[in-house]
Design an enzyme around this catalytic site. Sequence first.
Site, PDB file in Angstrom:
ATOM      1  N   ASN A  21      72.010 -47.692 -25.774  1.00  0.00           N
ATOM      2  CA  ASN A  21      71.775 -49.080 -25.371  1.00  0.00           C
ATOM      3  C   ASN A  21      70.321 -49.506 -25.459  1.00  0.00           C
ATOM      4  OD1 ASN A  21      72.217 -47.036 -23.241  1.00  0.00           O
ATOM      5  ND2 ASN A  21      71.255 -48.541 -21.910  1.00  0.00           N
ATOM      6  N   GLN A  28      77.896 -49.975 -26.970  1.00  0.00           N
ATOM      7  CA  GLN A  28      76.854 -50.661 -27.742  1.00  0.00           C
ATOM      8  C   GLN A  28      77.089 -50.552 -29.247  1.00  0.00           C
ATOM      9  OE1 GLN A  28      74.738 -52.743 -26.628  1.00  0.00           O
ATOM     10  NE2 GLN A  28      74.369 -52.217 -24.487  1.00  0.00           N
ATOM     11  N   GLY A  45      83.499 -55.910 -23.163  1.00  0.00           N
ATOM     12  CA  GLY A  45      83.571 -57.210 -23.839  1.00  0.00           C
ATOM     13  C   GLY A  45      82.257 -57.956 -23.906  1.00  0.00           C
ATOM     14  N   CYS A  54      70.005 -52.793 -16.582  1.00  0.00           N
ATOM     15  CA  CYS A  54      70.266 -52.218 -15.260  1.00  0.00           C
ATOM     16  C   CYS A  54      69.130 -51.316 -14.795  1.00  0.00           C
ATOM     17  CB  CYS A  54      71.618 -51.507 -15.221  1.00  0.00           C
ATOM     18  SG  CYS A  54      71.942 -50.499 -16.628  1.00  0.00           S
TER      19      CYS A  54
HETATM   20  N1  PLP Z   1      77.477 -48.006 -21.391  1.00  0.00           N
HETATM   21  C1  PLP Z   1      76.526 -48.572 -22.134  1.00  0.00           C
HETATM   22  C2  PLP Z   1      75.978 -47.828 -23.306  1.00  0.00           C
HETATM   23  C3  PLP Z   1      76.033 -49.844 -21.814  1.00  0.00           C
HETATM   24  O1  PLP Z   1      75.062 -50.389 -22.550  1.00  0.00           O
HETATM   25  C4  PLP Z   1      76.576 -50.519 -20.696  1.00  0.00           C
HETATM   26  C5  PLP Z   1      76.055 -51.840 -20.285  1.00  0.00           C
HETATM   27  O2  PLP Z   1      74.851 -52.028 -20.215  1.00  0.00           O
HETATM   28  C6  PLP Z   1      77.593 -49.893 -19.966  1.00  0.00           C
HETATM   29  C7  PLP Z   1      78.012 -48.640 -20.329  1.00  0.00           C
HETATM   30  C8  PLP Z   1      78.237 -50.571 -18.793  1.00  0.00           C
HETATM   31  O3  PLP Z   1      79.119 -51.599 -19.228  1.00  0.00           O
HETATM   32  P1  PLP Z   1      79.564 -52.755 -18.222  1.00  0.00           P
HETATM   33  O4  PLP Z   1      78.372 -53.609 -17.995  1.00  0.00           O
HETATM   34  O5  PLP Z   1      80.668 -53.489 -18.936  1.00  0.00           O
HETATM   35  O6  PLP Z   1      80.059 -52.097 -16.997  1.00  0.00           O
END
Ligand code: PLP
Length: 380
Positions: free
Chosen positions: A154, A182, A203, A329
């Site tokens: 990501n 991603q 999504g 995050c």
């Molecule tokens: N995994 C990856 C590689 C991500 O980039 C993200 C979101 O930033 C997630 C998991 C989490 O996804 P969600 O925001 O739909 O919970």
Amino acid sequence: MTANAIYLDSNATSKVHPRVVEAMMPYLTDQWHNPSSGYRAGQEVKAAVERAREQVASLIGAEPSEIVFTGCGTESNNMAIKSLARVIGRKHSRVVVSEIEHSAVLRPTEAMEAVGFDVKRVGVDGDCRLRLDQFAETVADDRPGFASIMWANNETGVVQPIEEAVEIANAVGWHFHTDAIQAVGKVPVRVDDVPVDFLSISGHKFHAPKGVGALFIRDGSPFEPMIRGGGQEAGRRSGTESVPFIIGLGEAASIMQSEIENGGLDRVSELRDRLQAGLGQQLNRVRCNTQSCYATPNVAHLAFEGCVASEMLPKLDAAGLQCSAGSACMTGKAGPSHVQKAMGFSDERAYSSLRLSLSIFTTEEEIDRAVEIIAEIARL
Ligand code: PLP
């Protein structure tokens, strides 16, 4: 004037596609019935959910029956990992992840470690690619286990050698989960070519709304549901379906499938290259942290020597450019990103790095303006 801001943070979340909104609207207004209801209105809604399942399956080369709708990517990852944990059991078993996984894989596997699973974390090289030699040494043929390796990172956008990793895991009879959140909708991701057992989708990373995801579960792969109840999703994820969001996910999948097939993502990668080249011309001390050939077409991850990204971000925002230093995050968390640490970057380089992530909505004018804004702020 945040409404007119240039948005280069599509890996954090992406703009909902107007066609997705349009497809969802009837299911927020007239067609609000429960897909489990037996009367015609309910059955029509159920048929729409099944169409969305076909659209998602088609994007990744799966069978519709192999797609389970979830509430988000984090849930998909947790569902796969927690199910695999129950299936393999903690005695003598091993779990292998990479050091650059998202927290939605790292935290659940840490929780497994706390209750006695042997969890190993494999590193990456300076290009952010999984060290396959280490991976092969860690995957053991004398004990049960599974691996969870992300398809694309990501922060850097770097696509991992998934095919090779799956081959190594399959050779010892291990199960394989991939967080493809991603990658899906950005590069071809085909489970008919790559024999993973589980694959997570979210999504909001490809123009559907936030709060809907999917988990691919290969037919025949053992699976224990995390959420039990009314038996929706063939008993794999109970709870009344979030119909409008599922319809939105289906529409977004179909839009991105045609974008990938018709060269829409090539245009995005040309814009990304234009951004990198433009900044390279304007600034002496900018450096690409990854090789474009490894990254998804929409990501530029750049270090601005002598700058501190966290100080640049509010200035960029004030100048009308939204982007980030790492993952959304991680915003506000102390310390350099675990991804850049795994790549062997110095703290200084990690703290000077920006992630600029484009989408099919990004325009050439926006890129040229972004180059001017970033160059001006980096020179301050
Ligand atoms: N995994 C990856 C590689 C991500 O980039 C993200 C979101 O930033 C997630 C998991 C989490 O996804 P969600 O925001 O739909 O919970």
